[in-house]
Design a protein around this motif. Structure first.
Motif, PDB file in Angstrom:
ATOM      1  N   UNK A  83      -0.414 -14.516  17.630  1.00 30.94           N
ATOM      2  CA  UNK A  83      -0.764 -14.332  16.222  1.00 30.94           C
ATOM      3  C   UNK A  83       0.031 -15.209  15.272  1.00 30.94           C
ATOM      4  N   UNK A  84       0.241 -16.428  15.651  1.00 35.69           N
ATOM      5  CA  UNK A  84       0.881 -17.403  14.780  1.00 35.69           C
ATOM      6  C   UNK A  84      -0.212 -18.213  14.082  1.00 35.69           C
ATOM      7  N   UNK A  85       0.135 -18.834  12.993  1.00 38.89           N
ATOM      8  CA  UNK A  85      -0.791 -19.760  12.339  1.00 38.89           C
ATOM      9  C   UNK A  85      -0.700 -21.096  13.069  1.00 38.89           C
ATOM     10  N   UNK A 108      -6.754 -22.386  14.873  1.00 39.54           N
ATOM     11  CA  UNK A 108      -7.105 -21.835  16.173  1.00 39.54           C
ATOM     12  C   UNK A 108      -6.931 -20.325  16.155  1.00 39.54           C
ATOM     13  N   UNK A 109      -7.870 -19.618  16.769  1.00 39.79           N
ATOM     14  CA  UNK A 109      -7.839 -18.159  16.835  1.00 39.79           C
ATOM     15  C   UNK A 109      -7.201 -17.709  18.133  1.00 39.79           C
ATOM     16  N   UNK A 110      -6.401 -16.642  18.058  1.00 37.60           N
ATOM     17  CA  UNK A 110      -5.724 -16.123  19.243  1.00 37.60           C
ATOM     18  C   UNK A 110      -6.600 -15.092  19.935  1.00 37.60           C
ATOM     19  N   UNK A 111      -6.770 -15.247  21.246  1.00 41.22           N
ATOM     20  CA  UNK A 111      -7.510 -14.291  22.065  1.00 41.22           C
ATOM     21  C   UNK A 111      -6.488 -13.373  22.728  1.00 41.22           C
ATOM     22  N   UNK A 112      -6.454 -12.125  22.302  1.00 39.97           N
ATOM     23  CA  UNK A 112      -5.464 -11.184  22.844  1.00 39.97           C
ATOM     24  C   UNK A 112      -5.737 -10.849  24.302  1.00 39.97           C
ATOM     25  N   UNK A 117      -4.767 -19.512  22.435  1.00 40.87           N
ATOM     26  CA  UNK A 117      -5.455 -19.871  21.200  1.00 40.87           C
ATOM     27  C   UNK A 117      -6.692 -20.660  21.587  1.00 40.87           C
ATOM     28  N   UNK A 118      -7.804 -20.334  20.970  1.00 45.48           N
ATOM     29  CA  UNK A 118      -9.091 -20.903  21.337  1.00 45.48           C
ATOM     30  C   UNK A 118      -9.597 -21.817  20.231  1.00 45.48           C
ATOM     31  N   UNK A 119     -10.111 -22.978  20.620  1.00 43.92           N
ATOM     32  CA  UNK A 119     -10.674 -23.916  19.655  1.00 43.92           C
ATOM     33  C   UNK A 119     -11.599 -24.897  20.354  1.00 43.92           C
TER      34      UNK A 119
END
Length: 173
Positions: A83-85, A108-112, A117-119
């Motif tokens: 959950x970082x930017x 990039x979005x984080x997948x828990x 991070x997904x992109x």
């Protein structure tokens, strides 16, 4: 009689004009296309107490669309940074020193579930002697901003079903 002659000529032109340069579907069916279903590491970057791992299908970045997974690990604790930017910016530099980017996900979005991070990135050209691609990645942890950059290699897409075509429009607006 003239109507019959014209009809025959039109039909003849239509039939003969459609038979040039047909696709050889038999050759397409017999060619072996490797399917890439596993993500492997493309490169690993070390920055201070962090290791950033970039993964793509088969561990290769291709011209065209690429889904990317980015993992950030703290080397001191072994923990995954969550959950970082995280920002991701690919930049191409040509032989003249001109720089340009390409379509990509910047945040990039984080997948828990998967812990990465997904992109995505759509590279517009391959790497060669005159073209270099460099990735710029920024992330924040404990209110400290980390910035890294890494030269990467973009290869030609071998699967013609995934190949990318670029063109320039001539809009008259």
């Amino acid at each position: 009689m003239k109507l019959l002659q014209r009809s025959v000529i039109v039909i003849f032109v239509m039939v003969t004009s459609c038979t040039l340069e047909k696709t050889d579907y038999e050759a397409e069916l017999t060619s072996e296309i490797t399917e890439f279903i596993e993500f492997e590491e493309v490169t690993s970057i070390r920055s201070g107490d962090y290791t950033i791992s970039i993964e793509a299908l088969n561990g290769t970045l291709y011209k065209g669309y690429n889904e990317i997974h980015l993992k950030i690990n703290n080397t001191q604790t072994g923990a995954v940074l969550e959950n970082s930017d995280v920002t991701f910016l690919p930049i191409m530099t040509d032989a003249s020193g001109n720089t340009v980017s390409c379509p990509h996900s910047y945040q990039l979005d984080f997948s828990t579930i998967e812990a990465y991070y997904l992109g995505y990135v759509v590279f517009t050209s391959e790497s060669d002697a005159t073209v270099d691609w460099e990735l710029y990645i920024d992330f924040t942890h404990n209110n400290q901003k980390q910035s890294v950059n890494e030269l990467i290699t973009v290869e030609q897409q071998t699967n013609m079903n995934l190949n990318m075509t670029a063109f320039t429009g001539n809009d008259l607006c």
